[in-house]
Design a protein around this motif. Structure first.
Motif, PDB file in Angstrom:
ATOM      1  N   ASP A 253      35.490  37.059  41.994  1.00  0.00           N
ATOM      2  CA  ASP A 253      36.100  35.753  41.751  1.00  0.00           C
ATOM      3  C   ASP A 253      37.626  35.802  41.699  1.00  0.00           C
ATOM      4  O   ASP A 253      38.285  34.763  41.881  1.00  0.00           O
ATOM      5  N   ARG A 254      38.201  36.978  41.455  1.00  0.00           N
ATOM      6  CA  ARG A 254      39.660  37.093  41.361  1.00  0.00           C
ATOM      7  C   ARG A 254      40.295  37.422  42.717  1.00  0.00           C
ATOM      8  O   ARG A 254      41.508  37.594  42.808  1.00  0.00           O
ATOM      9  N   ASP A 255      39.506  37.503  43.781  1.00  0.00           N
ATOM     10  CA  ASP A 255      40.010  37.825  45.118  1.00  0.00           C
ATOM     11  C   ASP A 255      40.618  36.613  45.812  1.00  0.00           C
ATOM     12  O   ASP A 255      40.234  35.466  45.549  1.00  0.00           O
ATOM     13  N   VAL A 256      41.526  36.895  46.735  1.00  0.00           N
ATOM     14  CA  VAL A 256      41.869  35.942  47.796  1.00  0.00           C
ATOM     15  C   VAL A 256      41.846  36.698  49.122  1.00  0.00           C
ATOM     16  O   VAL A 256      41.934  37.931  49.160  1.00  0.00           O
TER      17      VAL A 256
ATOM     18  N   GLU B 294      41.629  31.869  51.747  1.00  0.00           N
ATOM     19  CA  GLU B 294      40.429  31.639  50.943  1.00  0.00           C
ATOM     20  C   GLU B 294      40.707  32.129  49.530  1.00  0.00           C
ATOM     21  O   GLU B 294      41.355  33.163  49.351  1.00  0.00           O
ATOM     22  N   VAL B 295      40.214  31.401  48.537  1.00  0.00           N
ATOM     23  CA  VAL B 295      40.547  31.690  47.145  1.00  0.00           C
ATOM     24  C   VAL B 295      39.277  31.822  46.315  1.00  0.00           C
ATOM     25  O   VAL B 295      38.419  30.928  46.323  1.00  0.00           O
ATOM     26  N   GLY B 296      39.148  32.933  45.582  1.00  0.00           N
ATOM     27  CA  GLY B 296      38.052  33.100  44.638  1.00  0.00           C
ATOM     28  C   GLY B 296      38.198  32.161  43.458  1.00  0.00           C
ATOM     29  O   GLY B 296      39.299  31.692  43.131  1.00  0.00           O
ATOM     30  N   ARG B 297      37.089  31.895  42.769  1.00  0.00           N
ATOM     31  CA  ARG B 297      37.087  30.881  41.714  1.00  0.00           C
ATOM     32  C   ARG B 297      38.023  31.206  40.554  1.00  0.00           C
ATOM     33  O   ARG B 297      38.518  30.288  39.877  1.00  0.00           O
ATOM     34  N   ALA B 298      38.269  32.491  40.302  1.00  0.00           N
ATOM     35  CA  ALA B 298      39.121  32.862  39.166  1.00  0.00           C
ATOM     36  C   ALA B 298      40.569  33.128  39.570  1.00  0.00           C
ATOM     37  O   ALA B 298      41.385  33.500  38.726  1.00  0.00           O
TER      38      ALA B 298
ATOM     39  N   LEU C 168      46.677  30.669  42.792  1.00  0.00           N
ATOM     40  CA  LEU C 168      47.009  30.505  44.196  1.00  0.00           C
ATOM     41  C   LEU C 168      46.143  29.433  44.828  1.00  0.00           C
ATOM     42  O   LEU C 168      45.048  29.136  44.343  1.00  0.00           O
ATOM     43  N   LYS C 169      46.616  28.897  45.924  1.00  0.00           N
ATOM     44  CA  LYS C 169      45.843  27.898  46.672  1.00  0.00           C
ATOM     45  C   LYS C 169      45.955  28.196  48.160  1.00  0.00           C
ATOM     46  O   LYS C 169      46.894  28.885  48.610  1.00  0.00           O
ATOM     47  N   VAL C 170      45.017  27.679  48.915  1.00  0.00           N
ATOM     48  CA  VAL C 170      45.039  27.851  50.363  1.00  0.00           C
ATOM     49  C   VAL C 170      46.369  27.324  50.913  1.00  0.00           C
ATOM     50  O   VAL C 170      46.817  26.228  50.548  1.00  0.00           O
ATOM     51  N   GLY C 171      46.984  28.110  51.767  1.00  0.00           N
ATOM     52  CA  GLY C 171      48.262  27.726  52.359  1.00  0.00           C
ATOM     53  C   GLY C 171      49.462  28.365  51.704  1.00  0.00           C
ATOM     54  O   GLY C 171      50.555  28.350  52.290  1.00  0.00           O
TER      55      GLY C 171
ATOM     56  N   LEU D  88      43.514  40.446  55.082  1.00  0.00           N
ATOM     57  CA  LEU D  88      43.449  41.367  53.954  1.00  0.00           C
ATOM     58  C   LEU D  88      42.787  40.699  52.763  1.00  0.00           C
ATOM     59  O   LEU D  88      43.129  39.559  52.410  1.00  0.00           O
ATOM     60  N   ARG D  89      41.845  41.427  52.147  1.00  0.00           N
ATOM     61  CA  ARG D  89      41.322  40.996  50.839  1.00  0.00           C
ATOM     62  C   ARG D  89      42.260  41.503  49.763  1.00  0.00           C
ATOM     63  O   ARG D  89      42.588  42.686  49.717  1.00  0.00           O
ATOM     64  N   VAL D  90      42.681  40.597  48.873  1.00  0.00           N
ATOM     65  CA  VAL D  90      43.598  40.932  47.785  1.00  0.00           C
ATOM     66  C   VAL D  90      42.862  40.800  46.462  1.00  0.00           C
ATOM     67  O   VAL D  90      42.661  39.687  45.961  1.00  0.00           O
ATOM     68  N   PRO D  91      42.419  41.906  45.854  1.00  0.00           N
ATOM     69  CA  PRO D  91      41.810  41.837  44.525  1.00  0.00           C
ATOM     70  C   PRO D  91      42.861  41.521  43.453  1.00  0.00           C
ATOM     71  O   PRO D  91      44.063  41.701  43.658  1.00  0.00           O
ATOM     72  N   TYR D  92      42.396  41.032  42.305  1.00  0.00           N
ATOM     73  CA  TYR D  92      43.272  40.707  41.169  1.00  0.00           C
ATOM     74  C   TYR D  92      44.426  39.802  41.608  1.00  0.00           C
ATOM     75  O   TYR D  92      45.568  39.936  41.168  1.00  0.00           O
ATOM     76  N   ALA D  93      44.089  38.860  42.487  1.00  0.00           N
ATOM     77  CA  ALA D  93      45.121  37.990  43.051  1.00  0.00           C
ATOM     78  C   ALA D  93      45.654  36.982  42.048  1.00  0.00           C
ATOM     79  O   ALA D  93      46.676  36.343  42.303  1.00  0.00           O
TER      80      ALA D  93
END
Length: 392
Positions: free
Chosen positions: A25-28, A68-72, A76-79, A143-148
């Motif tokens: 959930d913390r990924d983007v 794309e934004v994980g729920r947590a 951040l937001k798309v864009g 790229l997947r960004v954990p702890y985003a």
């Protein structure tokens, strides 16, 4: 998607790999608009870093657009346009709360493996082996960004990608190295290595108030870049470093030194160093810290040795007796990125520095990556820094 991948010592390829997916959930997920080849990527290319696996996606200097934004990850937001720090920080453990972001206790899923070598787990890193988490890197289209929710820095539209990309690693790394010198104003700082970190360290020392900065290297293009940044220079290929430093400082020596080379240092210029080099080459696979030992020797008594240059595992021999007897202070560590990214962005916005001056090579094709790795490693074609824009 296309990505640059590791397939063994000296073997970097552009492969097709699966697109990244939200896993937590913390990924983007970001669309990579710019990425760079770092000097520490060359350590991977050279086979100096353990626990690399064939097909690992490389790269830790990355920025892009949030897709794309994980729920947590609601910060951040798309864009959003973001620069991604090379370290991952949870923001919740005691090290993060102390501001020691690169020592995060939670972000490396292979922390137990790392603790066997370092005693403790440290922060997860992008594209930098399985001992640092096995995370895919950012020399890729996505790229997947954990702890985003903690790490990425939102950047304004008024600045180009090239102006802000190096906030992902080398500009904060250079600035922390300069800050570790304890500059109060009027000092002389000597810097080993005029690669990207070394040249940005020149700028950082001057921003912090150093009176003189002396850059040490043997590559003409890099020495010229250091001079453009405001440094005096020593060519260790044609000059004896210690003698030159003593002459340039009237025998006083530099107040602090920065070792911005790391585990691939070379250039012994004394008989003792050459003998030591020959013995170690025949008997050991340990990194040979020529630059570090030169820096320890050169620093004035009571001064500071700042060491941002990357080492993995053991190195030797190190001049610990000289370090101790001269009363030197050694400061080192992976960069605590979140201390520096926003303040340095502010400096860029104010026009105090434009880090893009170090770029020599640009491409819009990841397929050019393997050859550009070689040019950067071999210091051919005037290559000082490579930036890739995978989507043009």
């Amino acid at each position: 998607m296309k990505a640059l991948t590791w397939h063994g010592k000296g073997d970097i390829r552009c492969d097709s790999v699966p697109d990244p997916q939200i896993q937590d959930d913390r990924d983007v997920i970001i669309k990579v608009t710019a990425c760079a080849i770092c000097g520490s990527d060359l350590h991977l290319m050279g086979g100096f870093m353990p626990t690399m696996e064939r097909g690992d996606v490389l790269g830790h200097e990355t920025m892009g657009e949030v897709m794309e934004v994980g729920r947590a990850a609601s910060r951040l937001k798309v864009g959003d346009r973001v620069v991604v720090p090379f370290t991952m920080s949870c923001g919740e453990c005691r090290q993060c709360k102390w501001g020691n972001w690169s020592c995060c206790e939670r972000t490396n899923p292979n922390g137990k493996m790392q603790a066997e070598q370092f005693g403790y787990p440290l922060a997860g890193l992008f594209g930098f082996s399985h001992i640092t988490g096995g995370f895919a890197g950012g020399q890729a289209e996505y790229l997947r960004v954990p702890y985003a929710d903690v790490g990425p820095l939102i950047v304004p539209d008024g600045l180009s990608d090239e102006q802000v990309l190096f906030l992902s690693d080398i500009f904060p790394t250079a600035y922390m190295a300069a800050e570790n010198c304890g500059i109060k104003g009027g000092e002389t700082i000597a810097i080993w290595g005029a690669g990207p970190v070394g040249v940005l360290a020149v700028k950082s020392c001057l921003l912090l108030g150093a009176e003189r900065v002396i850059s040490i290297d043997d590559v003409p293009e890099r020495l010229e870049l250091a001079r453009q940044a405001g440094a005096e220079t020593i060519d260790f290929g044609n000059q004896t470093v210690q003698d030159e430093l003593m002459a340039m400082t009237n025998g006083r020596g530099p107040d602090a030194v920065i070792e911005a080379v790391g585990m691939e240092a070379h250039g012994a210029d004394t008989l003792a160093q050459k003998v030591s080099s020959a013995v170690m080459a025949a008997t050991s696979s340990m990194a040979r810290p020529f630059a570090l030992n030169q820096a320890i020797l050169a620093c004035r008594p009571g001064g500071v040795v700042s060491m941002p240059g990357v080492f993995a595992g053991q190195a030797g021999p190190v001049a610990l007796g000289v370090l101790m007897n001269k009363g030197l202070t050694l400061k080192t560590g992976q960069t605590h990125m979140l201390r520096y990214m926003k303040p340095l962005l502010d400096r860029i916005e104010r026009g105090e520095i434009d880090p893009s001056f170090i770029i020599s090579h640009r491409t819009t094709s990841l397929e050019d990556g393997p050859e550009l790795y070689k040019a950067f490693r071999d210091k051919t074609d005037g290559c000082t820094k490579v930036v890739i824009k995978p989507h043009g």
